[in-house]
Design a protein around this motif. Sequence first.
Motif, PDB file in Angstrom:
ATOM      1  N   VAL A 180      51.962  -5.731  10.332  1.00  0.00           N
ATOM      2  CA  VAL A 180      50.578  -6.180  10.126  1.00  0.00           C
ATOM      3  C   VAL A 180      50.524  -7.692   9.947  1.00  0.00           C
ATOM      4  O   VAL A 180      49.713  -8.386  10.581  1.00  0.00           O
ATOM      5  CB  VAL A 180      49.959  -5.465   8.904  1.00  0.00           C
ATOM      6  CG1 VAL A 180      48.648  -6.138   8.498  1.00  0.00           C
ATOM      7  CG2 VAL A 180      49.722  -3.989   9.210  1.00  0.00           C
ATOM      8  N   ASN A 183      51.364  -9.503  13.197  1.00  0.00           N
ATOM      9  CA  ASN A 183      50.263  -9.364  14.145  1.00  0.00           C
ATOM     10  C   ASN A 183      49.094 -10.260  13.752  1.00  0.00           C
ATOM     11  O   ASN A 183      48.422 -10.839  14.619  1.00  0.00           O
ATOM     12  CB  ASN A 183      49.812  -7.901  14.195  1.00  0.00           C
ATOM     13  CG  ASN A 183      48.940  -7.603  15.386  1.00  0.00           C
ATOM     14  OD1 ASN A 183      47.729  -7.787  15.339  1.00  0.00           O
ATOM     15  ND2 ASN A 183      49.543  -7.115  16.458  1.00  0.00           N
ATOM     16  N   ALA A 184      48.846 -10.385  12.456  1.00  0.00           N
ATOM     17  CA  ALA A 184      47.761 -11.253  11.978  1.00  0.00           C
ATOM     18  C   ALA A 184      48.040 -12.719  12.311  1.00  0.00           C
ATOM     19  O   ALA A 184      47.133 -13.460  12.706  1.00  0.00           O
ATOM     20  CB  ALA A 184      47.578 -11.078  10.480  1.00  0.00           C
ATOM     21  N   THR A 187      47.500 -13.198  16.049  1.00  0.00           N
ATOM     22  CA  THR A 187      46.070 -13.149  16.375  1.00  0.00           C
ATOM     23  C   THR A 187      45.374 -14.430  15.946  1.00  0.00           C
ATOM     24  O   THR A 187      44.520 -14.959  16.683  1.00  0.00           O
ATOM     25  CB  THR A 187      45.408 -11.942  15.686  1.00  0.00           C
ATOM     26  OG1 THR A 187      46.075 -10.745  16.101  1.00  0.00           O
ATOM     27  CG2 THR A 187      43.941 -11.840  16.057  1.00  0.00           C
ATOM     28  N   GLN A 225      42.889  -8.211  20.222  1.00  0.00           N
ATOM     29  CA  GLN A 225      43.936  -8.341  19.213  1.00  0.00           C
ATOM     30  C   GLN A 225      43.411  -8.026  17.814  1.00  0.00           C
ATOM     31  O   GLN A 225      44.098  -7.385  17.004  1.00  0.00           O
ATOM     32  CB  GLN A 225      44.520  -9.759  19.241  1.00  0.00           C
ATOM     33  CG  GLN A 225      45.418 -10.029  20.431  1.00  0.00           C
ATOM     34  CD  GLN A 225      45.984 -11.439  20.417  1.00  0.00           C
ATOM     35  OE1 GLN A 225      45.331 -12.398  20.841  1.00  0.00           O
ATOM     36  NE2 GLN A 225      47.190 -11.574  19.906  1.00  0.00           N
ATOM     37  N   LEU A 229      44.716  -5.148  15.407  1.00  0.00           N
ATOM     38  CA  LEU A 229      45.116  -5.446  14.033  1.00  0.00           C
ATOM     39  C   LEU A 229      44.364  -4.553  13.044  1.00  0.00           C
ATOM     40  O   LEU A 229      44.948  -4.074  12.059  1.00  0.00           O
ATOM     41  CB  LEU A 229      44.844  -6.920  13.731  1.00  0.00           C
ATOM     42  CG  LEU A 229      45.146  -7.396  12.310  1.00  0.00           C
ATOM     43  CD1 LEU A 229      46.603  -7.137  11.932  1.00  0.00           C
ATOM     44  CD2 LEU A 229      44.806  -8.888  12.167  1.00  0.00           C
TER      45      LEU A 229
END
Length: 246
Positions: A180, A183-184, A187, A225, A229
């Motif tokens: 997470v 990915n954050a 993004t 994205q 997320l």
Amino acid sequence: MPGCPNHDAASSRHDWDDATRITIALNYLQHSKQEPPMDVHAPHEPVHTWRDFAIHLTIVTIGLFIALSLEALVEHIHNVHLVHEARENIRIELEANHKAAQDDLNLLAKNIQNQQNNIDTIHTLQAHPDAHHLSVNNSMDFESLSDAAWRTARDTGALGFMPYNEVQRYSDLYMLSSLVNQNAIETGKADFLSEVPFEMGIDPSHLPAEEYTHLLHDNAAVKIQLSTLKQFVQQYDAQCLDVLKH
């Protein structure tokens, strides 16, 4: 006087014995600080028979058994305390992460809507380049998930004293939280980079047509994205609640 005991000599021997005992005690205390706590002595009396040998061997064996048992008990108590502290720290951290995930879901919903507004604005600017009252806002709010308690439990060795199934639950959850967070970050970078055409120093009303296409593509990609997320955060939050129930 002949036949009378020599009190000075007896007193001198008595004083010498006390001094000797004090010296021996001091030497023993100093020696005990330098040596390991467990010390096995040979018999003080000579062993003449097998019976004497068996008695001394039994005494030494029992002494070693008691010493090792006490050492193991102390180590066990330490490990139990270590596991209890690790569990409590992880529980507190997961409760905080659950709250952060709930906040992130609200933030992500706003971020996704903001990206949709950007896409609508870019379409309008593409058709009406002179619409100066319109603007594109590329920003992202997100609260990352913590893993300090997990890393501390791993580094202190507390995980080695926990049941395998418990450690596996924690491991899967923290692996997901790492996904997470990563990915954050990706993004967020993509969101900021999608604004590059506006940072090139070109008047928005004179942007080439292909730049509008790039803007639309990049902002739409960021929206995807963000949606991805959001799904990761939802999955994490559900799994986090499940772990907290155990």
